[in-house]
Design a protein around this motif. Structure first.
Motif, mmCIF file in Angstrom:
data_model
loop_
_atom_site.group_PDB
_atom_site.id
_atom_site.type_symbol
_atom_site.label_atom_id
_atom_site.label_comp_id
_atom_site.label_asym_id
_atom_site.label_seq_id
_atom_site.Cartn_x
_atom_site.Cartn_y
_atom_site.Cartn_z
ATOM 1 N N UNK A 186 -26.097 23.014 63.901
ATOM 2 C CA UNK A 186 -25.726 24.234 64.622
ATOM 3 C C UNK A 186 -25.252 25.321 63.649
ATOM 4 N N UNK A 187 -24.380 24.943 62.725
ATOM 5 C CA UNK A 187 -23.835 25.944 61.788
ATOM 6 C C UNK A 187 -24.937 26.494 60.873
ATOM 7 N N UNK A 188 -25.770 25.621 60.338
ATOM 8 C CA UNK A 188 -26.819 26.088 59.414
ATOM 9 C C UNK A 188 -27.855 26.945 60.155
ATOM 10 N N UNK A 189 -28.045 26.660 61.442
ATOM 11 C CA UNK A 189 -29.025 27.439 62.213
ATOM 12 C C UNK A 189 -28.639 28.910 62.297
ATOM 13 N N UNK A 190 -27.331 29.187 62.155
ATOM 14 C CA UNK A 190 -26.875 30.576 62.293
ATOM 15 C C UNK A 190 -26.900 31.317 60.957
ATOM 16 N N UNK A 191 -27.264 30.644 59.891
ATOM 17 C CA UNK A 191 -27.193 31.301 58.573
ATOM 18 C C UNK A 191 -28.152 32.490 58.461
ATOM 19 N N UNK A 192 -29.381 32.286 58.931
ATOM 20 C CA UNK A 192 -30.339 33.389 58.828
ATOM 21 C C UNK A 192 -29.887 34.607 59.656
ATOM 22 N N UNK A 193 -29.487 34.409 60.928
ATOM 23 C CA UNK A 193 -28.992 35.582 61.672
ATOM 24 C C UNK A 193 -27.872 36.317 60.927
ATOM 25 N N UNK A 194 -26.959 35.578 60.278
ATOM 26 C CA UNK A 194 -25.895 36.253 59.515
ATOM 27 C C UNK A 194 -26.483 36.996 58.311
ATOM 28 N N UNK A 195 -27.408 36.344 57.617
ATOM 29 C CA UNK A 195 -27.996 36.974 56.422
ATOM 30 C C UNK A 195 -28.733 38.257 56.824
ATOM 31 N N UNK A 196 -29.477 38.174 57.911
ATOM 32 C CA UNK A 196 -30.264 39.324 58.381
ATOM 33 C C UNK A 196 -29.336 40.447 58.853
ATOM 34 N N UNK A 197 -28.237 40.072 59.516
ATOM 35 C CA UNK A 197 -27.259 41.075 59.955
ATOM 36 C C UNK A 197 -26.635 41.767 58.744
ATOM 37 N N UNK A 198 -26.369 40.994 57.697
ATOM 38 C CA UNK A 198 -25.776 41.585 56.480
ATOM 39 C C UNK A 198 -26.750 42.564 55.838
#
Lengths: 274, 260
Positions: A113-125
């Protein structure tokens, strides 16, 4: 191989997977970039409209409305991504049929679950940096006083405070197999009262305590003062303390609800269902 | 004495059906469970190749998912490679390969190689060791030529082989196969049979539990056959010993049943 390098490698695998997936939808990729421009242009013209008599609640930050709102909107996405992306990724894996295949590996559901959110955070940044850069270079926003350390600490605290809510929301999505009500409620209230496009002091007095109980208000206030006035962490500790408190409470809720839901679904046998 | 790869005693698994609108309106939130596995006693010796047969809804996939730790038993005792999957899920999954042959279980817009890279990393492999293992499996399963194409463009047979490759990435000690040869042409089927029987079961002593409806392949491959019906183990022995039971289970005029 050490546990740390294994986890780093797993985190990278999720980032790579989601980047390749997103990249394969070329128009969606371009649309996201284009949407930044339309939001900036809207802020720019709103600023021109009120430039002659800017509200005192905005000038108190030592800036114009455009720069004030630019910072608020740039970081609003972090709230949405923290609250939505965990649940969205779970839902997508359920619908695509990949959830069971991932759960059959030794990687724990919490890590998945946590790793799945990494791309959305990276893209938001990436988008937040682009948004701020365009605001400064193309529309003349003044971010010269920024205190980078304060910004980074507040950003981390904000992500932690909202990610807990996001994980709890994902647990509910896993169980209900549909969008959950938590995100809509917390997100909607935060947008209305969180001081994103107008300051909290512009709200009726009776509603201001509601605003100051929300993590979004403290995150935006801290980020805005760090960005616009270069405030050091020592001046922002009260806002930071509220965010840390929210982070602790929401992560306790998240860990408990996720563990419980995984157990219930394993017993019911409905992981594969959607 | 031979070490047991799987031991089950009094194993039961119930599914809870979804609530209906009618039940909700009447305020009846208690759901009646549907029994998918009923009081199953089973021991599978390490290194053996065991076929699991039975009509649709017999409980074969449920049993495989229990062994893979994807489902928890409702009652009974289960030990997989000496461990309880409920207490030590990570340790069990590190040694079990569950071949999910559902075609949608892959990221369809990614290539076959990217999928294996992703699942290999989740299984604990990384770097050149993972990439070499992927290259070997792609070669072995005749997927090397299409490895960099999106899985979206794969045929059913290619997806089946990719699923088998995924389940073998981390060199499991217990391999759970669910209808793995469905959709394969005779030449590829025999290649998969050789891989499972000669390379995995005989040479590497991997324990294989193979759910299948193909009577010929079960006869040719398995050391032992388990026949299931309505969640119960109804026969256990060599193919010859179990064949009369299988004949009656697959009789055309027999009523069907699906527990879910």
């Amino acid at each position: 191989m050490s546990q740390w390098s294994l986890e780093a490698s797993r985190a990278w695998a999720f980032l790579r997977r989601d980047f390749l997936f997103r990249w394969s939808y070329k128009f969606g990729f371009l649309y996201d970039i284009g949407a930044l421009f339309s939001s900036l242009i809207a802020l720019f013209f709103t600023n021109r409209m009120i430039a002659a008599a800017p509200p005192p609640s905005v000038t108190a930050y030592g800036t114009d409305y455009f720069t004030f709102a630019l910072v608020g909107v740039a970081f609003l996405d972090y709230m949405w991504v923290s609250m939505r992306s965990f649940a969205q990724q779970v839902r997508m894996a359920q619908l695509m049929g990949t959830l069971e295949a991932m759960l059959a590996t030794p990687t724990s559901p919490f890590r998945i679950l946590c790793y799945s959110a990494l791309w959305p955070y990276a893209w938001t940044t990436i988008r937040a940096v682009l948004y701020l850069a365009l605001g400064v270079l193309a529309f003349g926003a003044d971010l010269g006083a920024v205190n980078v350390l304060s910004v980074l600490v507040f950003l981390a605290a904000m992500i932690a405070a909202f990610a807990g809510i996001g994980i709890a929301s994902a647990a509910l999505t896993l169980y209900l197999k549909q969008a959950d009500p938590i995100t809509a409620a917390v997100g909607g209230i935060s947008f209305l009262f969180g001081g994103i496009v107008y300051p909290v002091s512009a709200l009726p007095e009776a509603l201001q305590p509601v605003a100051w109980s929300l993590p979004m208000t403290h995150a935006v206030e801290g980020l805005r003062r760090a960005f616009l006035s270069g405030a050091p962490l020592a001046d922002l500790w009260d806002h930071l303390a509220m965010l840390v408190l929210w982070a602790l409470l929401s992560f306790l809720l998240a860990a408990g609800s996720l563990r419980r839901v995984i157990r219930v679904l394993s017993r019911e046998g409905s992981f594969g269902a959607y | 004495m031979t070490e047991a790869a799987v031991e089950a005693r009094g194993l039961c698994k119930d599914y809870l059906p979804p609530l209906t609108w009618g039940a909700m309106i009447r305020g009846r939130f208690r759901r009646t469970p549907v029994r998918a596995i009923e009081d199953l006693d089973l021991t599978i010796a390490a290194g053996s190749l065991v076929a699991l047969m039975g009509p649709n809804g017999a409980g074969k996939t449920t049993l495989l998912k229990l062994l893979a730790g994807l489902l928890l038993p409702t009652a009974g005792v289960l030990r997989v490679l000496g461990r309880d999957p409920e207490r030590s899920p990570r340790e069990v999954r590190q040694q079990v390969g569950y071949c999910i042959t559902e075609g949608r279980s892959f990221f369809l817009r990614l290539s076959g190689r990217e999928n294996l890279r992703f699942f290999g990393t989740l299984a604990g492999l990384h770097g050149p060791v993972r990439d070499r293992r992927i290259a070997d499996l792609l070669e072995e399963l005749e997927l090397a030529d299409v490895a960099d194409r999106q899985v979206l463009s794969y045929s059913d047979g290619m997806r089946q082989r990719l699923a088998l490759a995924r389940s073998l990435l981390h060199r499991p000690r217990l391999l759970l196969l669910d209808e793995v040869s469905r959709g394969l042409d005779p030449r590829l089927r025999s290649r998969v049979h050789r891989l499972v029987r000669e390379d995995l079961a005989r040479s590497q002593r991997v324990t294989v539990l193979w759910a299948s409806h193909q009577v010929e392949e079960v006869e040719a491959l398995s050391d032992r056959v388990l026949a299931m019906d309505r969640g119960r183990l109804v026969a256990d022995g060599t193919f010859r010993e179990v064949q009369p039971v299988l004949d009656s289970l697959f009789r055309e005029d027999r009523p069907g049943r699906d527990p879910r």
